[in-house]
Write a protein that holds these residues in place. Structure first.
Motif, PDB file in Angstrom:
ATOM      1  N   ASP A  53       1.515  -6.028  -1.816  1.00  0.00           N
ATOM      2  CA  ASP A  53       2.279  -6.260  -0.737  1.00  0.00           C
ATOM      3  C   ASP A  53       3.626  -5.974  -1.127  1.00  0.00           C
ATOM      4  OD1 ASP A  53       1.677  -8.443  -2.779  1.00  0.00           O
ATOM      5  OD2 ASP A  53       1.657  -9.827  -1.242  1.00  0.00           O
ATOM      6  N   VAL A  54       4.089  -6.542  -2.605  1.00  0.00           N
ATOM      7  CA  VAL A  54       5.414  -6.265  -3.238  1.00  0.00           C
ATOM      8  C   VAL A  54       5.782  -4.905  -3.050  1.00  0.00           C
ATOM      9  CG1 VAL A  54       6.973  -6.709  -5.027  1.00  0.00           C
ATOM     10  CG2 VAL A  54       5.069  -8.438  -4.466  1.00  0.00           C
ATOM     11  N   ALA A 100       6.583  -3.848   0.617  1.00  0.00           N
ATOM     12  CA  ALA A 100       7.608  -4.404   1.022  1.00  0.00           C
ATOM     13  C   ALA A 100       9.067  -3.655   0.528  1.00  0.00           C
ATOM     14  CB  ALA A 100       8.106  -5.913   0.635  1.00  0.00           C
ATOM     15  N   LYS A 101       8.985  -3.053  -0.580  1.00  0.00           N
ATOM     16  CA  LYS A 101       9.868  -2.470  -1.461  1.00  0.00           C
ATOM     17  C   LYS A 101      10.219  -1.027  -0.661  1.00  0.00           C
ATOM     18  CE  LYS A 101       9.722  -4.162  -6.127  1.00  0.00           C
ATOM     19  NZ  LYS A 101       9.657  -3.995  -7.526  1.00  0.00           N
ATOM     20  N   LYS A 104       9.344  -0.727   2.441  1.00  0.00           N
ATOM     21  CA  LYS A 104       9.448  -0.611   3.915  1.00  0.00           C
ATOM     22  C   LYS A 104       8.304  -0.291   4.624  1.00  0.00           C
ATOM     23  CE  LYS A 104      14.105  -2.034   3.354  1.00  0.00           C
ATOM     24  NZ  LYS A 104      15.462  -1.368   3.166  1.00  0.00           N
ATOM     25  N   LYS A 133       4.181  -0.555   6.301  1.00  0.00           N
ATOM     26  CA  LYS A 133       3.191  -1.552   6.578  1.00  0.00           C
ATOM     27  C   LYS A 133       1.945  -0.803   6.152  1.00  0.00           C
ATOM     28  CE  LYS A 133       5.572  -3.197  10.344  1.00  0.00           C
ATOM     29  NZ  LYS A 133       5.748  -4.507  10.588  1.00  0.00           N
ATOM     30  N   SER A 134       0.960  -2.152   5.903  1.00  0.00           N
ATOM     31  CA  SER A 134      -0.253  -1.924   5.310  1.00  0.00           C
ATOM     32  C   SER A 134      -0.947  -0.779   6.162  1.00  0.00           C
ATOM     33  CB  SER A 134      -1.011  -3.100   5.412  1.00  0.00           C
ATOM     34  OG  SER A 134      -0.605  -3.990   4.507  1.00  0.00           O
ATOM     35  N   LYS A 167      -5.347  -6.012  -1.275  1.00  0.00           N
ATOM     36  CA  LYS A 167      -4.027  -6.783  -1.140  1.00  0.00           C
ATOM     37  C   LYS A 167      -4.237  -8.189  -1.390  1.00  0.00           C
ATOM     38  CE  LYS A 167      -1.200  -6.645   1.953  1.00  0.00           C
ATOM     39  NZ  LYS A 167      -0.642  -6.411   3.354  1.00  0.00           N
TER      40      LYS A 167
END
Length: 70
Positions: free
Chosen positions: A8-9, A12-13, A15, A17-18, A36
């Protein structure tokens, strides 16, 4: 569990989506969610390889070891 999943980190880095990652590497969003959240008991090297290629990262960027203190 001593293996921590930081997927998840990394998402996010990047930008991202799963759902985008799941589609890109050919697994279901549900299976990616299990990975995750740290509920997965195993991960295939082919899946790890695909994740690392798509996110342009190393396995150590998404997996880490912490000693269990029980």
């Amino acid at each position: 569990m001593a293996i921590i999943i930081d997927l998840d980190v990394m998402l996010a880095k990047r930008k991202m989506k799963s759902a985008e990652l799941a589609e890109a590497i050919g697994i279901t969003p549900q299976n990616l969610s299990v990975l995750k959240s740290g509920r997965a008991k195993a991960v295939r090297f082919t899946t790890l390889d695909a994740i690392c290629k798509y996110l342009d990262c190393q396995p150590g960027d998404i997996l880490r070891f912490e000693v269990d203190i029980d």
